[in-house]
Design a protein around this motif. Structure first.
Motif, PDB file in Angstrom:
ATOM      1  N   ASP A 120     -10.245   7.821  -7.049  1.00  0.00           N
ATOM      2  CA  ASP A 120      -9.254   7.708  -5.975  1.00  0.00           C
ATOM      3  C   ASP A 120      -8.891   6.249  -5.710  1.00  0.00           C
ATOM      4  O   ASP A 120      -7.710   5.892  -5.567  1.00  0.00           O
ATOM      5  CB  ASP A 120      -9.775   8.358  -4.699  1.00  0.00           C
ATOM      6  N   LYS A 121      -9.901   5.398  -5.637  1.00  0.00           N
ATOM      7  CA  LYS A 121      -9.644   3.980  -5.398  1.00  0.00           C
ATOM      8  C   LYS A 121      -8.869   3.357  -6.554  1.00  0.00           C
ATOM      9  O   LYS A 121      -7.954   2.549  -6.355  1.00  0.00           O
ATOM     10  CB  LYS A 121     -10.973   3.234  -5.194  1.00  0.00           C
ATOM     11  N   ALA A 122      -9.244   3.728  -7.766  1.00  0.00           N
ATOM     12  CA  ALA A 122      -8.568   3.169  -8.934  1.00  0.00           C
ATOM     13  C   ALA A 122      -7.095   3.562  -8.959  1.00  0.00           C
ATOM     14  O   ALA A 122      -6.230   2.754  -9.323  1.00  0.00           O
ATOM     15  CB  ALA A 122      -9.265   3.624 -10.208  1.00  0.00           C
ATOM     16  N   PHE A 123      -6.793   4.796  -8.566  1.00  0.00           N
ATOM     17  CA  PHE A 123      -5.398   5.241  -8.546  1.00  0.00           C
ATOM     18  C   PHE A 123      -4.590   4.476  -7.489  1.00  0.00           C
ATOM     19  O   PHE A 123      -3.405   4.199  -7.688  1.00  0.00           O
ATOM     20  CB  PHE A 123      -5.310   6.746  -8.298  1.00  0.00           C
ATOM     21  N   LYS A 124      -5.198   4.154  -6.357  1.00  0.00           N
ATOM     22  CA  LYS A 124      -4.500   3.357  -5.342  1.00  0.00           C
ATOM     23  C   LYS A 124      -4.064   2.015  -5.924  1.00  0.00           C
ATOM     24  O   LYS A 124      -2.932   1.571  -5.741  1.00  0.00           O
ATOM     25  CB  LYS A 124      -5.407   3.136  -4.125  1.00  0.00           C
ATOM     26  N   HIS A 161       0.864  -1.181   0.000  1.00  0.00           N
ATOM     27  CA  HIS A 161       0.000   0.000   0.000  1.00  0.00           C
ATOM     28  C   HIS A 161       0.901   1.230   0.000  1.00  0.00           C
ATOM     29  O   HIS A 161       1.402   1.661   1.035  1.00  0.00           O
ATOM     30  CB  HIS A 161      -0.895  -0.015   1.244  1.00  0.00           C
ATOM     31  N   LEU A 162       1.112   1.817  -1.173  1.00  0.00           N
ATOM     32  CA  LEU A 162       2.125   2.855  -1.327  1.00  0.00           C
ATOM     33  C   LEU A 162       1.798   4.143  -0.609  1.00  0.00           C
ATOM     34  O   LEU A 162       2.695   4.915  -0.266  1.00  0.00           O
ATOM     35  CB  LEU A 162       2.350   3.138  -2.811  1.00  0.00           C
ATOM     36  N   GLU A 163       0.517   4.435  -0.365  1.00  0.00           N
ATOM     37  CA  GLU A 163       0.164   5.687   0.298  1.00  0.00           C
ATOM     38  C   GLU A 163       0.796   5.780   1.681  1.00  0.00           C
ATOM     39  O   GLU A 163       1.042   6.861   2.199  1.00  0.00           O
ATOM     40  CB  GLU A 163      -1.362   5.822   0.410  1.00  0.00           C
ATOM     41  N   GLU A 164       1.066   4.613   2.310  1.00  0.00           N
ATOM     42  CA  GLU A 164       1.663   4.623   3.644  1.00  0.00           C
ATOM     43  C   GLU A 164       3.162   4.849   3.606  1.00  0.00           C
ATOM     44  O   GLU A 164       3.782   5.158   4.621  1.00  0.00           O
ATOM     45  CB  GLU A 164       1.377   3.291   4.358  1.00  0.00           C
ATOM     46  N   ASP A 207       3.372   9.464  -5.422  1.00  0.00           N
ATOM     47  CA  ASP A 207       2.855  10.349  -6.465  1.00  0.00           C
ATOM     48  C   ASP A 207       3.797  10.421  -7.668  1.00  0.00           C
ATOM     49  O   ASP A 207       3.366  10.653  -8.792  1.00  0.00           O
ATOM     50  CB  ASP A 207       2.625  11.753  -5.898  1.00  0.00           C
ATOM     51  N   ASP A 208       5.099  10.243  -7.417  1.00  0.00           N
ATOM     52  CA  ASP A 208       6.068  10.306  -8.501  1.00  0.00           C
ATOM     53  C   ASP A 208       6.105   9.009  -9.300  1.00  0.00           C
ATOM     54  O   ASP A 208       6.694   8.977 -10.382  1.00  0.00           O
ATOM     55  CB  ASP A 208       7.468  10.598  -7.945  1.00  0.00           C
TER      56      ASP A 208
END
Length: 448
Positions: free
Chosen positions: A356-360, A294-297, A302-303
């Motif tokens: 948003d979910k799709a981008f995750k 889970h990259l958001e953590e 973003d890059d």
């Protein structure tokens, strides 16, 4: 060795502890104790600040002889230098936190994160050194001609116990020195896809995702469906879900989600009689599982996927779902042009939430593709590791007739299929066995 006067000598019950306080924690190879050739000499190798002694047999100390329990240490001189550098790094990090002016907030967060890892290594290193120093103190007692037999017996017993624990302590230290992947501290996105078997495979895929959901609830993790493609049978052609910790201090959440679930990637096979089977024949179906970080953590995600590299298409949602289906353009399809990765999300009524979910999911897939590409360049290494992340690898069989689950990577069998699918202790046991075997194989490479 005995520098205390007669009035300072301890009573019988505290002699051994008195000897330890009288002796220095470390000994020089030229000290009188170590130079007694007639009573078992020790060959000394000094590596950095960790003293490793390989003792010769001694005939004067009975069954508790110094040469009784030598073992080959995995802590080499090169590792000692690395460990000493780690101690210096810990001190530097602590100093930077109290600097004037203090570091900015974002830098403080990074320092604390690194400090937490470094302190675990330093604590384990201190533990190994303390045990080694204690063993050498007891060795001195055993070599001393003036020590009483009863005192030697007590020292020998304790030394034997310490030597038994030393390899385990060194192994724990070595585990902390293994290369650390930043993703090990992340949450996870779990994707399931129906494979061979039609509707039965779709139903099995849904059961697998439900199993992970129940397991997450028991661990105190947050679970959220990101995307899913429902079949008329009630199963999933494919689905993905997010698993993250709540950031609390629950002991069960000490190990990250991704570290726990990473071994689930691969092909899961089910053998059972489908509900639509009229002649009672056992069918074999498959579903694949992919566990992505889970990259958001982790930050910096973003890059990874640039906006100009993504084509965004909107469409009307399809399938069962209520009045909003086929009435608004709420569904979103993202296409990452450089990798041709496609993600579709239509579960939410809001187009923005679906996006948003799709981008995750898209970021996780692109990151995993790049990571697997790097792993493929080291194919020989990957073949020997558990949880390589290859979704085409057959990993497990669920046999409903016999009520058991077998993992083919470690040949481990669990005879509690119901408890396993409920995310209970049986699944916890399997994950523990996989993690232990993976660590064992990595340690073998570490020793080499």
């Amino acid at each position: 060795v005995d520098t205390a006067g007669p009035t300072a000598r301890p009573t019988h019950g505290s002699r051994l502890s008195w000897v330890r306080t009288t002796l220095s924690p470390t000994f020089s190879p030229t000290s009188p104790v170590c130079s007694r050739r007639g009573h078992g000499a020790a060959r000394w190798f000094v590596s950095g600040s960790l003293h490793v002694s390989v003792s010769e047999p001694s005939s004067s100390v009975g069954t508790h002889g110094v040469g009784e329990v030598s073992h080959k240490s995995i802590i080499t001189s090169a590792l000692v230098s690395r460990l000493d550098a780690t101690v210096d790094r810990r001190d530097a990090l602590l100093q930077s936190l109290v600097a004037d002016p203090p570091p900015p907030h974002w830098e403080t967060t990074a320092i604390n994160k690194e400090l937490a890892r470094v302190e675990r290594v330093v604590a384990a290193y201190d533990g190994v050194r303390a045990v080694r120093d204690e063993i050498e103190s007891l060795n001195a007692v055993l070599r001393d001609e003036t020590s009483e037999l009863e005192l030697k017996s007590m020292a020998g017993d304790e030394r034997s116990e310490l030597v038994k624990t030393l390899p385990e302590l060194e192994e724990r230290l070595a585990v902390l020195l293994l290369p650390v992947d930043d993703t090990e501290d992340a949450g996870a996105i779990v994707e399931v896809r129906a494979g061979t078997g039609g509707d039965e495979a779709a139903l099995f895929a849904a059961e697998l995702l439900k199993m992970y959901e129940l397991f997450a609830k028991k661990k105190g993790w947050r679970f959220e469906i990101l995307t899913r493609s429902l079949q008329e049978s009630g199963g999933f052609r494919e689905a993905s879900a997010s698993f993250v910790t709540d950031g609390g201090s629950d002991a069960q959440s000490e190990k990250s989600v991704y570290s726990t679930l990473q071994y689930e990637s691969g092909v899961h096979r089910v053998q059972r009689v489908p509900a639509t089977e009229t002649q009672g024949r056992v069918h074999t179906s498959t579903a694949s599982v992919a566990v992505l970080p889970h990259l958001e953590e982790l930050g910096g995600s973003d890059d990874l996927v640039k906006d100009e590299d993504v084509r965004v298409d909107t469409m009307r949602a399809s399938g069962a779902g209520g009045q909003h289906v086929n009435t608004t353009n709420s569904a979103v399809r993202l296409t990452h042009i450089p990798t041709n990765t496609v993600v579709i999300c239509q579960d939410e009524r809001s187009q923005h939430k679906n996006k948003d979910k799709a981008f995750k999911v898209l970021r996780a897939r692109v990151f995993e593709a790049k990571r697997l590409e790097a792993h493929n360049s080291r194919a020989d290494l990957r073949k020997g590791l558990i949880g390589s992340g290859d979704r085409s690898e057959r990993v497990r069989t669920y046999n409903f007739k016999e009520g058991r689950v077998k993992d083919h990577r470690v040949n481990h069998l669990v005879n509690d299929l119901t408890g396993f699918l409920e995310g209970g202790d049986a699944l916890t046991e399997m994950l523990f066995v996989l993690a232990t075997e993976d660590r064992k194989r990595k340690l073998e490479e570490f020793k080499e």
